[in-house]
Design a protein around this motif. Structure first.
Motif, PDB file in Angstrom:
ATOM      1  N   GLN A  85       0.743  -1.179   0.029  1.00  0.00           N
ATOM      2  CA  GLN A  85      -0.142  -0.154   0.042  1.00  0.00           C
ATOM      3  C   GLN A  85       0.913   1.474  -0.144  1.00  0.00           C
ATOM      4  N   ARG A  86       2.067   1.297   0.296  1.00  0.00           N
ATOM      5  CA  ARG A  86       2.843   2.127   0.188  1.00  0.00           C
ATOM      6  C   ARG A  86       4.041   2.434  -0.756  1.00  0.00           C
ATOM      7  N   LEU A  87       3.851   1.379  -1.886  1.00  0.00           N
ATOM      8  CA  LEU A  87       4.873   1.216  -2.893  1.00  0.00           C
ATOM      9  C   LEU A  87       4.924   2.136  -3.910  1.00  0.00           C
ATOM     10  N   ASP A  88       3.687   2.506  -4.364  1.00  0.00           N
ATOM     11  CA  ASP A  88       3.524   3.634  -5.150  1.00  0.00           C
ATOM     12  C   ASP A  88       4.214   4.974  -4.715  1.00  0.00           C
ATOM     13  N   ARG A  89       3.828   5.375  -3.656  1.00  0.00           N
ATOM     14  CA  ARG A  89       4.733   6.325  -3.071  1.00  0.00           C
ATOM     15  C   ARG A  89       6.302   6.523  -2.811  1.00  0.00           C
TER      16      ARG A  89
END
Length: 399
Positions: A132-136
């Motif tokens: 859930q934090r990979l794109d950022r």
């Protein structure tokens, strides 16, 4: 809130590592290109120096793919930074009469290890950052790399006026000391279960980068559109101010400055809208930058053209980050080494090819017609890589 942290080490240092690595590298690269151009009077040789570091990575894509597939990515980053530091330090011992030639060879050899760093850091993030934090995390890493490129290139002129080539190489060695230390702060990925592909067939299967998933191939084709746009932008920053707006070197400088700010704005704008990017159909991000691009050239007046072209670049950068993040998030564990290998080799080579092709086209038919070609190719590639286009081609084959 979920943390990036994995034990005492953290992938938070990845953007800083990429910033330090690229800023030092581009400081020497742009300075050396300027020096070669001034000494020879050849713009072609100066451009060849700028593109030289991409050549080893392209020619050695298979060894790079094997390294990424068989070794822990954080160890590869540490090895790549250590080797780059050793090579750069060795160049400082070169006699003055041979320094220029050695610096050129150094850029070529280091090009491969810089590709290792870029590709392996993407794997580190994929392996250690929660989904859930990979794109950022990927977006921040790209901002770090882009900032490093811009800072290194911007400092090349003032630094060259103060330092000799040996002094610039010494500064680069100092930045590599810092990036090597940062590489040791990268976290280790959780241990993976062996996949059993240890025989000769398995080794041959990973000899060349290969992406078999059709959906991932279509996504990669759209990602390569970015190299096509980048090639046009590299030509346009000098052609548009002169040929479309009738300005001189001062207007070229303004155009370059506005372009840099717009690219940064696009990178920063992508951060708060990460959650919404995936909800918009992927094709939209490919087509959306085209209307402002064409409108900028049709306007033919300084302020409207600058404003519309800046909007094109903001959307350009958001599209790049969208496709970059989708590629890294969508690829399976088995295909991820091939994806990051192709990403580190095909994208820069695509930029180089498109610069030559679109630069020649600008000379023949002018910038507006060239921008129209970019828009037409974008629409065609986007349509052919959509799910509807894929289904139509499959029905034609079946018939």
């Amino acid at each position: 809130m979920t943390s990036f942290r994995t034990g005492p080490r953290s992938p938070h240092c990845t953007p800083v590592l990429l910033f330090v690595n690229t800023s030092g590298s581009f400081l020497v690269l742009v300075s050396l290109s300027t020096l070669v151009g001034s000494a020879t009077g050849s713009g072609l040789l100066a451009a060849a120096v700028l593109s030289a570091p991409w050549l080893p990575a392209l020619l050695m894509a298979a060894p790079l793919n094997r390294l990424l597939d068989r070794h822990a990515p954080e160890r590869l980053v540490r090895l790549a930074e250590a080797v780059s530091l050793a090579l750069t330090a060795a160049a400082l011992l070169t006699p003055q009469r041979a320094l220029l030639a050695v610096a050129g060879v150094l850029l070529l050899v280091r090009g491969f290890f810089e590709a290792v760093t870029r590709a392996a850091t993407a794997l580190v993030l994929r392996d250690t950052v929660p989904a859930q934090r990979l794109d950022r995390a990927n977006t921040v890493a790209e901002i770090g790399k882009l900032t490093g490129v811009s800072v290194g290139a911007a400092l090349a002129g003032p630094a060259s006026a103060v330092l000799s080539l040996r002094g610039l190489i010494a500064v680069n060695a100092a930045t590599l000391v810092l990036s090597a230390l940062l590489a040791w702060a990268l976290p280790s990925a959780p241990a993976k279960a062996p996949d059993g592909a240890t025989d000769g067939d398995g080794a041959r299967a990973t000899a060349r980068p290969r992406v078999d998933d059709p959906a991932l191939r279509r996504l990669f084709a759209r990602f390569l559109l970015v190299s096509f746009w980048q090639g046009f932008h590299t030509v346009a920053v000098t052609v548009v101010p002169v040929q479309v707006l009738g300005g001189g070197t001062r207007l070229v400088g303004v155009f370059v400055a506005v372009s840099s700010v717009a690219l940064f704005a696009g990178s920063l704008a992508a951060l708060p809208v990460q959650r919404h990017l995936a909800r918009v159909p992927s094709a939209v991000w490919a087509v959306l930058p085209m209307p402002p691009l064409l409108a900028a050239l049709l306007a033919g007046r300084t302020v409207p053209t600058l404003a519309l072209y800046a909007l094109f670049l903001v959307l350009f950068e958001v599209a790049y980050l969208h496709y970059n993040n989708r590629l890294l998030a969508t690829a399976s564990a088995a295909e991820l080494p091939s994806v990051v290998t192709l990403r580190a080799t095909l994208l820069p080579s695509g930029v180089a090819v498109s610069i030559l092709a679109l630069g020649g086209l600008c000379d023949l038919v002018g910038p507006l017609s060239t921008a129209s070609v970019v828009a037409v190719v974008t629409v065609l590639v986007t349509a052919s890589t959509g799910t509807a286009g894929h289904a139509w081609r499959r029905r034609v084959r079946d018939a």
